[in-house]
Design a protein around this motif. Structure first.
Motif, short mmCIF file in Angstrom:
data_model
loop_
_atom_site.label_atom_id
_atom_site.label_comp_id
_atom_site.label_asym_id
_atom_site.label_seq_id
_atom_site.Cartn_x
_atom_site.Cartn_y
_atom_site.Cartn_z
N VAL A 184 -22.67 30.20 7.09
CA VAL A 184 -22.84 31.64 6.92
C VAL A 184 -21.77 32.45 7.66
CG1 VAL A 184 -24.45 31.97 8.85
CG2 VAL A 184 -24.68 33.38 6.82
N GLN A 185 -21.14 31.83 8.65
CA GLN A 185 -20.11 32.56 9.43
C GLN A 185 -18.72 32.40 8.85
OE1 GLN A 185 -21.51 31.91 13.92
NE2 GLN A 185 -21.72 30.15 12.61
N SER A 186 -18.61 31.63 7.77
CA SER A 186 -17.27 31.31 7.27
C SER A 186 -16.93 32.03 5.97
CB SER A 186 -17.15 29.79 7.07
OG SER A 186 -15.99 29.49 6.37
N GLN A 187 -15.77 32.69 5.97
CA GLN A 187 -15.32 33.38 4.75
C GLN A 187 -14.93 32.38 3.68
OE1 GLN A 187 -12.18 35.34 6.69
NE2 GLN A 187 -13.45 36.94 7.54
N THR A 188 -14.59 31.16 4.12
CA THR A 188 -14.20 30.14 3.13
C THR A 188 -15.40 29.26 2.76
OG1 THR A 188 -13.53 28.67 4.90
CG2 THR A 188 -11.82 30.02 3.95
N TRP A 189 -16.58 29.72 3.09
CA TRP A 189 -17.86 29.10 2.75
C TRP A 189 -18.19 27.87 3.60
CZ3 TRP A 189 -19.76 29.25 -2.94
CH2 TRP A 189 -19.37 30.44 -3.56
N GLY A 190 -17.26 27.37 4.38
CA GLY A 190 -17.53 26.17 5.17
C GLY A 190 -16.28 25.33 5.19
N GLU A 315 -15.69 48.09 -1.42
CA GLU A 315 -14.40 48.17 -2.09
C GLU A 315 -13.41 47.46 -1.18
OE1 GLU A 315 -13.49 49.06 -5.10
OE2 GLU A 315 -15.62 49.38 -5.41
N ALA A 316 -12.89 46.34 -1.62
CA ALA A 316 -11.98 45.58 -0.76
C ALA A 316 -10.55 45.87 -1.22
CB ALA A 316 -12.31 44.11 -0.86
N ASP A 317 -9.72 46.40 -0.32
CA ASP A 317 -8.34 46.70 -0.73
C ASP A 317 -7.45 45.47 -0.55
OD1 ASP A 317 -7.97 46.50 1.97
OD2 ASP A 317 -7.78 48.64 2.32
N ASP A 318 -6.20 45.64 -0.97
CA ASP A 318 -5.26 44.51 -0.95
C ASP A 318 -5.04 43.96 0.46
OD1 ASP A 318 -4.90 44.14 -3.52
OD2 ASP A 318 -2.82 44.89 -3.62
N ALA A 319 -4.93 44.90 1.43
CA ALA A 319 -4.66 44.46 2.81
C ALA A 319 -5.80 43.57 3.31
CB ALA A 319 -4.50 45.67 3.72
N TYR A 320 -7.02 43.95 2.98
CA TYR A 320 -8.19 43.16 3.41
C TYR A 320 -8.18 41.79 2.72
CZ TYR A 320 -13.04 41.65 3.75
OH TYR A 320 -14.17 40.92 3.97
N LYS A 321 -7.88 41.81 1.40
CA LYS A 321 -7.88 40.53 0.68
C LYS A 321 -6.80 39.59 1.22
CE LYS A 321 -10.15 42.14 -3.43
NZ LYS A 321 -10.13 42.53 -4.81
N ARG A 322 -5.68 40.19 1.62
CA ARG A 322 -4.62 39.36 2.22
C ARG A 322 -5.07 38.77 3.55
NH1 ARG A 322 0.01 38.72 -0.01
NH2 ARG A 322 0.42 40.01 -1.82
N SER A 323 -5.82 39.57 4.29
CA SER A 323 -6.27 39.06 5.60
C SER A 323 -7.25 37.90 5.38
CB SER A 323 -6.87 40.18 6.45
OG SER A 323 -8.15 40.50 5.98
N LEU A 324 -8.03 37.95 4.29
CA LEU A 324 -8.92 36.82 4.00
C LEU A 324 -8.11 35.58 3.63
CD1 LEU A 324 -11.85 38.37 1.88
CD2 LEU A 324 -11.74 38.00 4.32
N GLN A 325 -7.00 35.82 2.91
CA GLN A 325 -6.14 34.67 2.55
C GLN A 325 -5.54 34.04 3.80
OE1 GLN A 325 -3.40 36.50 -0.22
NE2 GLN A 325 -4.82 36.25 -1.94
N ARG A 326 -5.14 34.89 4.74
CA ARG A 326 -4.58 34.38 6.00
C ARG A 326 -5.63 33.54 6.74
NH1 ARG A 326 -0.59 35.77 9.00
NH2 ARG A 326 -1.86 35.74 10.87
N THR A 327 -6.87 34.06 6.74
CA THR A 327 -7.94 33.31 7.41
C THR A 327 -8.12 31.95 6.75
OG1 THR A 327 -9.02 35.40 7.84
CG2 THR A 327 -10.35 33.45 8.16
N ALA A 328 -8.07 31.92 5.42
CA ALA A 328 -8.27 30.64 4.71
C ALA A 328 -7.18 29.64 5.10
CB ALA A 328 -8.29 30.88 3.21
N ILE A 329 -5.93 30.11 5.23
CA ILE A 329 -4.84 29.21 5.61
C ILE A 329 -5.04 28.75 7.06
CG2 ILE A 329 -2.33 29.00 5.95
CD1 ILE A 329 -1.99 31.09 3.71
N LYS A 330 -5.39 29.71 7.92
CA LYS A 330 -5.59 29.38 9.33
C LYS A 330 -6.70 28.35 9.49
CE LYS A 330 -6.55 31.63 13.68
NZ LYS A 330 -7.26 32.74 14.25
N GLU A 331 -7.81 28.57 8.78
CA GLU A 331 -8.94 27.63 8.90
C GLU A 331 -8.59 26.25 8.40
OE1 GLU A 331 -12.76 28.79 7.39
OE2 GLU A 331 -12.88 30.51 8.72
N TYR A 332 -7.73 26.19 7.37
CA TYR A 332 -7.36 24.88 6.83
C TYR A 332 -6.67 24.04 7.92
CZ TYR A 332 -5.21 21.34 3.87
OH TYR A 332 -4.84 20.14 3.32
#
Ligand SMILES: Nc1ncnc2c1ncn2[C@@H]1O[C@H](COP(=O)(O)OP(=O)(O)OP(=O)(O)O)[C@@H](O)[C@H]1O
Length: 450
Positions: A184-190, A315-332
């Motif tokens: 539940v704490q993960s933006q990448t679902w786990g 409403e999620a803007d581009d900057a926010y969506k990019r930050s989620l992408q960064r988190t996904a790379i970091k978590e990997y």
């Protein structure tokens, strides 16, 4: 009148001292939701003291502290809830607490799917479509969580939106059997298969690397990846009775990223043998719904449902969506604060690596390379092309041809942290220890700088 910098309005109460550890108590009434935006630099901790609350369909245990960062979430009260929260950057006044007007539709949908699972060996295959930020991903996540809550189902979650990194870095199309609770704490679902022990059961996604940011940059490549994924999915379903019975939940790119005639939705329905379509649209978007319905009716009959856009959405803007992408790379590479991974930095000479890249058809317009959109182009190894780049490491040998590399599966991802042109060496971060495999790599459009 606006004040001069450095001067404060004497009428305005100033918080001279903000206690970062101040714990606030909050009471949420049944069927309301607390919508909260957590700034990237901050952390929100939530402890449920009584009642049932869930986020994206996953229930939060009582008396356990959960931590969230850089995220827009809605905590939904299934029954009256008392909770404690802590975050120095969220003011305690004017919290966004609103009625959850869409949870009843989601429950109904879930129970409908449950009925289908109970009555057939071939579970429901549900496709969620809608405009950007309508709550498609959230609905998929919630349906996956509900499916595994009481019975040992394993729905296959299929993500066809390359913008989102779910169990993978961004830029991928994935299919993941959801065999256990989502984090539940993960933006990448786990976490997917990692190099270390994980707090929760790790998932094993089937990953196809698209590698570009937008589908429009190379539609042929996107559809080729989608076809490859559907073949792998259909094979998996044939060989796994539990997954077959549990069915599939498909997340799609926003409708504006697909063709205007919705023929691409028809292709998805055909390839993944979809038997239910859910359109997230408001009453005033009725023409959109009618158009989708007319186009898809010959393929799925009346199994097309309209649900209002989820009330908890932002409403999620581009900057926010990019930050989620960064988190996904970091978590990997680095894991999460609770499951810290130690990626392995490996070195290689320029001569020891071969890097290809997909054609960006928008940039390549008018050049000869557009004649075969699926071919990969060789990449010159230097700092301008590879510094901080995320690369997919394929199963194809380093000396393989462009078409062999294009067809090969993906072994994993690497992050090029340093390109030293003088010494003609690169440093690359790998999720597992060992030398850089002697395999061909594919450059993605994603960069990550710490
Ligand atoms: N309960 C909720 N329901 C819907 N959205 C939510 C909820 N809680 C938080 N959100 C946020 O709302 C935003 C939009 O939701 P979501 O990503 O599900 O929409 P989407 O239709 O998949 O968007 P896109 O087409 O851009 O992928 C996200 O930032 C998500 O975190």
């Amino acid at each position: 009148m606006s004040l001069l910098p450095g001067l404060t309005d004497s009428n305005q109460a100033t918080d001279l001292f903000v206690d970062a550890n101040e714990v606030h108590k909050l009471v949420l009434k049944e069927e309301t939701e607390w919508k909260v935006e957590i700034p990237s630099s901050s952390k929100l901790t939530i402890t449920i003291r009584s009642g049932i609350a869930e986020i994206f369909g996953t229930e939060l245990a009582n008396d356990v502290e959960y931590t969230f960062s850089n995220w827009k979430i809605s905590l939904s009260a299934v029954e009256n809830v008392i909770l404690e929260w802590k975050c120095p950057d969220i003011p305690n006044k004017d919290l966004m607490i609103e009625p959850n007007t869409t949870s009843k539709y989601v429950y109904n949908l879930h129970f409908g799917l449950e009925k289908m699972r109970n009555s057939s060996f071939n579970g429901p295959r549900i496709l969620v479509v809608g405009n950007a930020n309508s709550g498609k991903t959230t609905l998929c996540r919630t349906l996956c969580s509900y499916a595994i809550k009481f019975k040992s189902y394993q729905p296959l979650f299929i993500n066809l939106n390359p913008h989102e990194g779910i169990f993978s870095p961004p830029g991928c199309l994935t299919a993941t059997p959801i065999s256990d609770i989502l984090d539940v704490q993960s933006q990448t679902w786990g976490q997917s298969m990692t190099s270390g022990a994980t707090e929760l059961h790790s998932k094993q996604p089937i990953v196809k690397n698209f590698g570009l940011e937008n589908i429009s940059e190379n539609r042929s490549l996107y559809w080729d990846n989608m076809n490859q994924l559907s073949n792998a999915v259909n094979e998996r379903l044939q060989n796994d009775v539990i997954v077959q019975r549990s069915g599939c939940i498909l997340n799609t790119p926003s409708l504006s990223d697909l063709d205007e005639e919705f023929n691409e939705l028809v292709t998805i329905i055909d390839r993944f043998k979809v038997n239910i379509v859910v359109v997230l649209a408001e009453q005033d978007e009725f023409t959109l719904f009618e158009k989708v319905k007319e186009t898809l009716r010959p393929y799925i009959g009346d199994f097309l449902i309209r649900l209002p856009k989820l009330s908890g959405r932002f409403e999620a803007d581009d900057a926010y969506k990019r930050s989620l992408q960064r988190t996904a790379i970091k978590e990997y590479f680095y894991g999460t604060p609770k499951t810290i991974l130690s990626p392995y930095a490996s070195g290689a000479d320029f001569e020891e690596i071969t890097v290809w890249k997909p054609i960006n058809m928008v940039e390549a317009q008018g050049t000869t390379s557009t004649s075969n959109p699926l071919q990969l182009l060789p990449v010159t190894v230097d700092a301008s092309t590879l510094q901080h780049a995320l690369v997919a490491i394929s199963y194809a040998d380093r000396k393989s041809s462009s078409s062999e590399v294009q067809k090969a599966s993906i072994l994993g991802f690497g992050l090029i942290t340093e390109v030293n042109e003088k010494k003609r060496k690169i440093r690359i971060l790998l999720p597992v220890p060992g030398r850089l495999p002697n395999k061909a790599m594919i450059l993605t459009s994603y960069r990550y700088l710490e």
